[in-house]
Design an enzyme around this catalytic site. Sequence first.
Site, mmCIF file in Angstrom:
data_model
loop_
_atom_site.group_PDB
_atom_site.id
_atom_site.type_symbol
_atom_site.label_atom_id
_atom_site.label_comp_id
_atom_site.label_asym_id
_atom_site.label_seq_id
_atom_site.Cartn_x
_atom_site.Cartn_y
_atom_site.Cartn_z
ATOM 1 N N LYS A 1 -26.242 61.631 -31.718
ATOM 2 C CA LYS A 1 -25.798 63.027 -31.827
ATOM 3 C C LYS A 1 -26.023 63.791 -30.518
ATOM 4 O O LYS A 1 -25.127 64.505 -30.052
ATOM 5 C CB LYS A 1 -26.516 63.722 -32.984
ATOM 6 N N THR B 1 -26.307 62.457 -27.576
ATOM 7 C CA THR B 1 -25.398 61.842 -26.607
ATOM 8 C C THR B 1 -23.999 62.443 -26.738
ATOM 9 O O THR B 1 -23.355 62.789 -25.744
ATOM 10 C CB THR B 1 -25.341 60.320 -26.833
ATOM 11 N N ARG C 1 -32.486 71.105 -28.015
ATOM 12 C CA ARG C 1 -33.921 71.201 -28.274
ATOM 13 C C ARG C 1 -34.700 70.356 -27.268
ATOM 14 O O ARG C 1 -34.181 69.408 -26.696
ATOM 15 C CB ARG C 1 -34.252 70.709 -29.688
ATOM 16 N N LYS D 1 -38.790 57.348 -33.034
ATOM 17 C CA LYS D 1 -37.520 58.058 -32.921
ATOM 18 C C LYS D 1 -36.982 58.090 -31.494
ATOM 19 O O LYS D 1 -35.783 58.061 -31.254
ATOM 20 C CB LYS D 1 -37.678 59.490 -33.449
ATOM 21 N N ALA E 1 -35.825 69.199 -37.814
ATOM 22 C CA ALA E 1 -35.008 69.703 -38.918
ATOM 23 C C ALA E 1 -35.473 69.197 -40.272
ATOM 24 O O ALA E 1 -35.139 69.791 -41.292
ATOM 25 C CB ALA E 1 -33.547 69.322 -38.704
ATOM 26 N N PHE F 1 -30.542 66.266 -37.173
ATOM 27 C CA PHE F 1 -30.129 65.400 -38.271
ATOM 28 C C PHE F 1 -28.754 65.799 -38.822
ATOM 29 O O PHE F 1 -27.871 66.172 -38.064
ATOM 30 C CB PHE F 1 -31.210 65.352 -39.350
ATOM 31 N N PHE G 1 -20.065 52.237 -30.512
ATOM 32 C CA PHE G 1 -21.141 51.354 -30.071
ATOM 33 C C PHE G 1 -20.537 50.030 -29.629
ATOM 34 O O PHE G 1 -19.454 49.639 -30.096
ATOM 35 C CB PHE G 1 -22.142 51.122 -31.215
ATOM 36 N N TRP H 1 -21.035 57.546 -24.246
ATOM 37 C CA TRP H 1 -22.160 56.737 -23.759
ATOM 38 C C TRP H 1 -21.714 55.896 -22.569
ATOM 39 O O TRP H 1 -22.404 55.809 -21.550
ATOM 40 C CB TRP H 1 -22.694 55.838 -24.874
#
Length: 557
Positions: A72, A74, A95, A106, A274, A302, A382, A410
């Site tokens: 997210k 990225t 953030r 994480k 979150a 999230f 991906f 990415w």
Amino acid sequence: MSADNPDLAIAQAATLEPITEIAERAGVPAKALVPYGSYKAKVDVRQMTPSGKQGRLVLVSAMSPTPAGEGKSTTTVGLADAFSLMGHRTMVALREPALGPIMGIKGGATGGGHAQVVPMEDINLHFTGDFHAIQIANNTLAALVDNHIHQGNALGIDPRRVQWKRVVDVNDRALRRTVIGLGGAAQGVPREDGFDIVVASEIMAVLCLATDLKDLQERIDRIVVGFTYDRRPVTVEDLEVGGAITMLLKDALLPNLVQTLGGTPALVHGGPFANIAHGCNSLAATRLALSLADITVTEAGFGSDLGAEKFLDIKSRVGDLAPDAAVVVGTVRALKMHGGVAKTDLATEDIEAALRGTENLARHVENLRKFGIEPVIALNRFPTDTEAELEAVLDWAKEQGFRAALSEVWAKGGEGGRAVAEQVLAAIEQDEPDFHHLYDPVDGIEESLRTLAREVYGAEDVVFEDRAPAQLRMLKRNGWDTLPVCVAKTQYSFSDDPSALGAPTGHVLHVRDLVPRIGAGFVVALTGAIMTMPGLPKEPAALRMGVTESGESIGLF
């Protein structure tokens, strides 16, 4: 160069522009820039003349996260770079990462690949010291509370009803429940206590919702630290220490300016999670970006059921914000996990499983529609995704009438985000804005929670158990039951059961505690087994970290 981690290697190989040039591009005057070295700075908004400008706001959310990762941050960074490449004056607002999850499982929060904010190592580690300031402010207040009790307790604080916990920026399960003040009369008054992680501190929430220093102190003064023997609330104002706590936070309140790999100005400031807090970067940073840029891209933690809902029902309400567009990030990997595929089998093509998992993605799209926003799906590519899988998901979105596009940020940076950016611009230009909050707090905490449970989580009802019924009575007694609600819930499911993947319906939301955060201006509803102090996994990421002789990080992600 970190060969073991392509994200870190890409960030370390990048040539950064001096922060003075980034500030000039953003429209930040030299007198408002407070440099922290060559590539990061704080922005003193008090030294800026209000522009009266209000740019477009794009909110990035995601489907329910999985251990496979969705990208997210990225996508958020790559989308901002795409807008910049297309000639739009753009800023991104994110953030700050927390050290606990970085050392745990994480990871950081600076994006990945060629869509990152940099300097990545600085941002993911100590950055400009904001989290340390929040930790010290929080713990200073805790020490002042215990000192007041020790020194005669003029306010009559009941040691059994002290609400204010200490915090630390480490995932440390051993500190969840503690006993302090042992060792005799000189060591204070013995009582039960505990630690939260820094991102769960009310000081973090207060800092992220404050508009200026005056508002910051007013919010700090309203913080409830505990209750007296006759159950009256005791606030920071009662302790007369609001000025001292505000002083510790005066620099932390200033937004941090950095850059993306594409050279887009980025504000990285504040970091409430979150799942246990309200999950948004600071209001000060978002407002600054909106006053400087034509397009501001920001994210909320999230999925739509957590960060996005809190952005729209809490932050937007406080800051009078109205997103012009939204993005929901999805991946074939996550879709397959929600469709029943194990993490170890995600590299194997399984179109049927991916399509089964679209029920989760569709729920997030529908959730944002309930706020009057028509979101764009960004299908984040991906390396293990097959063309057939990607095509099947995009075809499904088209059949459902959802805007969707492939995101390849990415691998390609801003160039890989053009397709999503074009869809977002179309949404801004074509959709009639009809943003509204999902509930009215004046209807009461119970009704607000039931609305969220039914409309966002797909639940049938809410059950108040454990401490929640008594806390509900306390909230009503003090007139706090008409505040917005911040639900602390697992991020992995729409329910409070992390194993219930997909889009469950008919379940019950179990609320076990209600915690007043009067300074922040909301009530935290703790559900299920959610913890405000996480623990480390069996093999924490810290096991793979280190530093070279030249001072470069190893294993940071």
